[in-house]
Enzyme design. Structure first.
Site, PDB file in Angstrom:
ATOM      1  N   ASN A  59      -3.666 -11.787   2.357  1.00 16.25           N
ATOM      2  CA  ASN A  59      -2.897 -11.635   3.590  1.00 16.25           C
ATOM      3  C   ASN A  59      -3.059 -10.255   4.220  1.00 16.25           C
ATOM      4  OD1 ASN A  59      -0.429 -12.155   5.455  1.00 16.25           O
ATOM      5  ND2 ASN A  59       0.132 -10.319   4.313  1.00 16.25           N
ATOM      6  N   ASN A  73       0.826  -1.197   0.000  1.00 17.24           N
ATOM      7  CA  ASN A  73       0.000   0.000   0.000  1.00 17.24           C
ATOM      8  C   ASN A  73       0.863   1.251   0.000  1.00 17.24           C
ATOM      9  OD1 ASN A  73      -1.894   2.018   0.346  1.00 17.24           O
ATOM     10  ND2 ASN A  73      -2.362   1.508   2.465  1.00 17.24           N
ATOM     11  N   SER A 123      -6.229 -15.898   8.145  1.00 16.75           N
ATOM     12  CA  SER A 123      -7.131 -15.547   9.226  1.00 16.75           C
ATOM     13  C   SER A 123      -6.318 -15.253  10.485  1.00 16.75           C
ATOM     14  CB  SER A 123      -8.139 -16.685   9.447  1.00 16.75           C
ATOM     15  OG  SER A 123      -9.045 -16.337  10.477  1.00 16.75           O
ATOM     16  N   SER A 124      -6.788 -15.718  11.640  1.00 17.26           N
ATOM     17  CA  SER A 124      -6.087 -15.460  12.891  1.00 17.26           C
ATOM     18  C   SER A 124      -6.522 -16.455  13.954  1.00 17.26           C
ATOM     19  CB  SER A 124      -6.381 -14.035  13.382  1.00 17.26           C
ATOM     20  OG  SER A 124      -5.905 -13.848  14.704  1.00 17.26           O
TER      21      SER A 124
END
Length: 271
Positions: A115, A56, A164-165
């Site tokens: 991600n 980004n 994910s987490s």
């Protein structure tokens, strides 16, 4: 017992080099200028894939990843795009397709790794509507529409991997909104897997635990030791631990795995 930063088997070893199970394939890894995304991009390139290193803001970091890949004989290029804003997906793919066509003569995208993500770090009683919307825009909405858009470029037999987490399985009151967004992300694997089965496209969720990510907290030995104690292996995770799981799910060896949740927390909080 001293806390190790990584298993001895990981030290100084370039895993996957020579295997090249992904030769001829292309991959997009969002948020891959650092941390787990960086490790995943490098690992996929080691397997032979041409990797789009998405970033980004930090162009220098993304260029460094590309340089690292090329130094090891792999192929990669950087692509910028802000996620979680209007027009994010179309803008990213306009650039991505041009770069892919220039390098391969095609706009085929074989592997998508979602991600990129943002955390909250704010207690539930302090989260603002703006913060909540931002977390969901980046962590859940963007991956949904990235998948939707990528399917126009993805040949049958493609691979989609969502990061994910572990916080969808154990609690942290300061990350409720983040955990909610990752729970939503996991649903993409379950439901898209059913829809994409006829095309032999697999989609799976990988859930990291406490993993080194450049946060200054990992420079404090006593804190690292405390975090390491939560894992069955007595250490914190390294980005490469997660990258290896991602690489496996991207290969043909994982063709019979879809719609799954892969716990990559190192046995965190098993009891």
């Amino acid at each position: 017992m001293p806390v190790r930063t990584a298993d001895a088997a990981l030290a100084g070893v370039r895993r996957g080099v020579g295997a090249e199970r992904l030769t001829g394939r292309t991959a997009l890894v969002t948020g891959s200028s650092r941390g787990m995304g960086r490790a995943a991009a490098i690992r996929l390139a080691q397997e032979g894939a041409l990797v789009a290193v998405h970033y980004n803001r930090d162009e220098a970091a993304a260029r460094e990843v590309v340089t690292s890949v090329e130094k090891d004989g792999g192929r990669a290029f950087a692509v910028r795009g802000e996620l979680g804003v209007d027009g994010d997906v179309d803008g990213l793919f306009a650039v991505l397709e041009e770069d892919l066509r220039e390098r391969t003569g095609s706009t085929d995208l074989h592997i998508l790794v979602n991600n990129a993500g943002v955390m909250g770090g704010v207690g539930a009683d302090e989260v603002t509507p703006e913060q909540f919307d931002r977390i969901f825009a980046v962590n859940a909405k963007a991956p949904f529409f990235l998948i939707q858009r990528a399917l126009r470029n993805m040949p049958d037999g493609g691979r989609i991997i969502n990061i994910s987490s572990g916080l969808t399985r154990f609690a942290n009151p300061d990350e409720i909104a983040y955990a909610m967004s990752k729970g939503a992300l996991e649903q993409l694997a379950l439901h898209f897997a059913k829809a994409l089965g006829p095309r032999r496209i697999t989609i799976n969720s990988v859930a990291p635990g406490i993993t080194r990510n450049g946060n200054p907290v990992f420079d404090i030995p006593e804190v690292v030791e405390q975090m390491a104690g939560l894992s069955a292996f007595g250490r914190v995770g390294e980005p490469e631990d997660v990258a290896d799981v991602v690489a496996f799910l991207a290969t043909d060896e994982a063709r019979w795995i879809t719609g799954s949740f892969v716990d990559a927390t190192g046995g965190t909080l098993l009891g």
